[in-house]
Structure formats: structure tokens, C-alpha cells
Write an enzyme that holds these catalytic residues in place. Sequence first.
Site, PDB file in Angstrom:
ATOM      1  CD1 TRP A  39      -0.970  -0.778  -4.224  1.00 11.18           C
ATOM      2  CD2 TRP A  39      -1.233   0.448  -6.072  1.00 11.18           C
ATOM      3  NE1 TRP A  39      -1.382  -1.621  -5.235  1.00 11.18           N
ATOM      4  CE2 TRP A  39      -1.550  -0.895  -6.382  1.00 11.18           C
ATOM      5  CE3 TRP A  39      -1.328   1.405  -7.083  1.00 11.18           C
ATOM      6  CZ2 TRP A  39      -1.948  -1.291  -7.646  1.00 11.18           C
ATOM      7  CZ3 TRP A  39      -1.723   1.002  -8.351  1.00 11.18           C
ATOM      8  CH2 TRP A  39      -2.031  -0.331  -8.612  1.00 11.18           C
ATOM      9  CD1 TRP A  87     -17.975  12.343 -18.237  1.00 10.26           C
ATOM     10  CD2 TRP A  87     -18.435  10.515 -17.027  1.00 10.26           C
ATOM     11  NE1 TRP A  87     -16.801  11.654 -18.073  1.00 10.26           N
ATOM     12  CE2 TRP A  87     -17.047  10.525 -17.317  1.00 10.26           C
ATOM     13  CE3 TRP A  87     -18.960   9.463 -16.270  1.00 10.26           C
ATOM     14  CZ2 TRP A  87     -16.180   9.525 -16.893  1.00 10.26           C
ATOM     15  CZ3 TRP A  87     -18.099   8.472 -15.837  1.00 10.26           C
ATOM     16  CH2 TRP A  87     -16.733   8.507 -16.146  1.00 10.26           C
ATOM     17  CD  GLU A 141      -2.803  -1.121  -0.080  1.00  5.65           C
ATOM     18  OE1 GLU A 141      -3.334  -0.048  -0.441  1.00  5.65           O
ATOM     19  OE2 GLU A 141      -2.907  -2.182  -0.727  1.00  5.65           O
TER      20      GLU A 141
END
Length: 314
Positions: free
Chosen positions: A117, A145, A114
Site C-alpha cells: 500500500w 465543504w 501494508e
Amino acid sequence: RKWKSLPEFNPAGRPIGSQFQKACWLESIPLPDGRPIPGFPAGEVEALTRLLSFFNDRLEDYDEARDRMDLDGTSALSPYLRFGMISPAFLVAEVRALIRKFANNKGALSWLNELVWREFYQSILYHFPVVNRESFNPKYRNVTWRNDSEELDAWRQGMTGYPVVDAGMRQLVSTGWMHNRARMITASFLTKDLLIDWREGERWFMEKLVDGDMASNNGGWQWSAGTGTDAAPYYRIFNPVLQGKKFDPHGDYVRCWVPELGGVSAEWIHEPWLMPESLQTNLGVTVGKDYPKPIVDHRMARDRALAAYKAAVG
């Protein structure tokens, strides 16, 4: 894997595995009104205290507990990383020392991932600053969208009718923080179920999060929207009901942040609209009155999102 293959380094001359014995404490500058941020007292002392508590009490189980929204399974160090009260290099050195000492510690290995990341998204923003304005993957810059303003407001207020989504959004507004699994669920819901531009969610999170970091926030939103660096593209769509059942199996997280559902059992907590009317009456939570009905049908929304993304790709 590439990052982990690099030589280790010793940050700021601190002995690796020192357990903070030679740390030089940094004092925090008080907020203008003199009040601390609820839940996150500022300062290096607090950061290191939290780190030590995490290492001693929760790191070993981190790999399994980190996604459980109803458990205290994470380090909650993100605000301290965000404001430089603790160094990511220092954290890497400390956790690597534990990995060497306890070779099979899956929790420590998972937590190191993590941290990597986080650094990965920092590097992406640095080398590809365009991500701050548009999708990293050019193929998805033309998604049509819907951007329904009423649905966006319902999402912001935690009134979508999907309990785990609403719990996460209310936790964010109430505390300035949200469990990482809840961040993924709420982001997926906004971009895929409601088909609202990920940049709307990114802005809202940056406005509300006490740990709001441009790189991590952007990377997380583009991961959820399927527009970023991830190998798995747009067809990753979280089912909010299944996510709730898996990562809040007893419903404790939902009950904490959605008090309207406080008396609902685990059987119905993630799908309260399916409760028999007599039970809703007995519990004092009529869906559509005391708590909203789902603002969108997930199955329909999933098909709609897939079609929109496919059309953008051409």
C-alpha cells in the site's frame, strides 16, 4: 496482486533472510538542538532493532492486533521509512523470507500488504501529481465543504466530544505520531462528520507527524474522504462510537490520551454523554463542563455528508 506477481529482488546485495547480520550501520545527524524526537530515536540501528523486536514479538498476531489502538500491535517503523533509515525493499525481502518459512503466517502476509500500500501511494503521487492539490477522482472536486473554523479548531485540539477522535488528535500533538486506525477515524470524522475539506486535515497531519510522508499522507486522506483511488466511494463513513468500541474495547487508549475520562468505565467511555448525571458527578467529569459534548450529531452529519457528495456527483 499485480505487484506480488513480479519477480522478487535482492536489495543492495543483502542476503535475503539475513536477519541484518551484514547491515552497514548508518549514523544519524543530531537535531539542531541536540534533542532526540521523543519515542523515536533516530538511526538505522534503532530501526533494525525495532524490526527485529516486531518480527519476534508481534508479527504473528499483526493481522488481528494491528487495528487495536489499545495494543502495541504495529511495527512503528513509519518514521524510519520516511527518513530512509530503513529500506522498504529490505523490509519486503525480509518478510517474504519469513512467509516462505512459515507459509500460513497471516500476520506476515498482512504486513506485506501494508508495505505494498505504501508503495502504491508513492506511485500514485509520481504518476498523478495533481493529487497533491485536488481530488484524484474528478467527480469529487466540487464537494461543497462547510469548513467551519471553530469545528476545525476543536478537531485539532482533540475537543470534539467524541473520545476516540479526541484521543487520536491528542496523541498526534503530544507525540508526533498516531495509530493508523486512529488516523482513519479522525480523518473520516473531519471530512464526513464535520464536512471539512480533506486538505485541511492533510496539512495538519503533515505539520505534526514525525513520519509525515507526502504520498502516504495524501493517499490516506483521500481514502478517508472517498475522493481517491479506492473502489469504495464516498459512502464509507466511520461511526466514531462504534469504531471506538470495536478497536478500543476496554477504553484504555482513550483513558491514556483523554485523562478527563480516566475514571470512566468501558460501558460509558465511548459515549460519556449518555452517563447518568449522578455518575458524572461521582466521577468528577460533567459532560459539557469537564469534557465537551459532541460538537455534531453523527447520524445527522452522515446524512448531510451523503447529500453533499451526491450533489457534487450530480
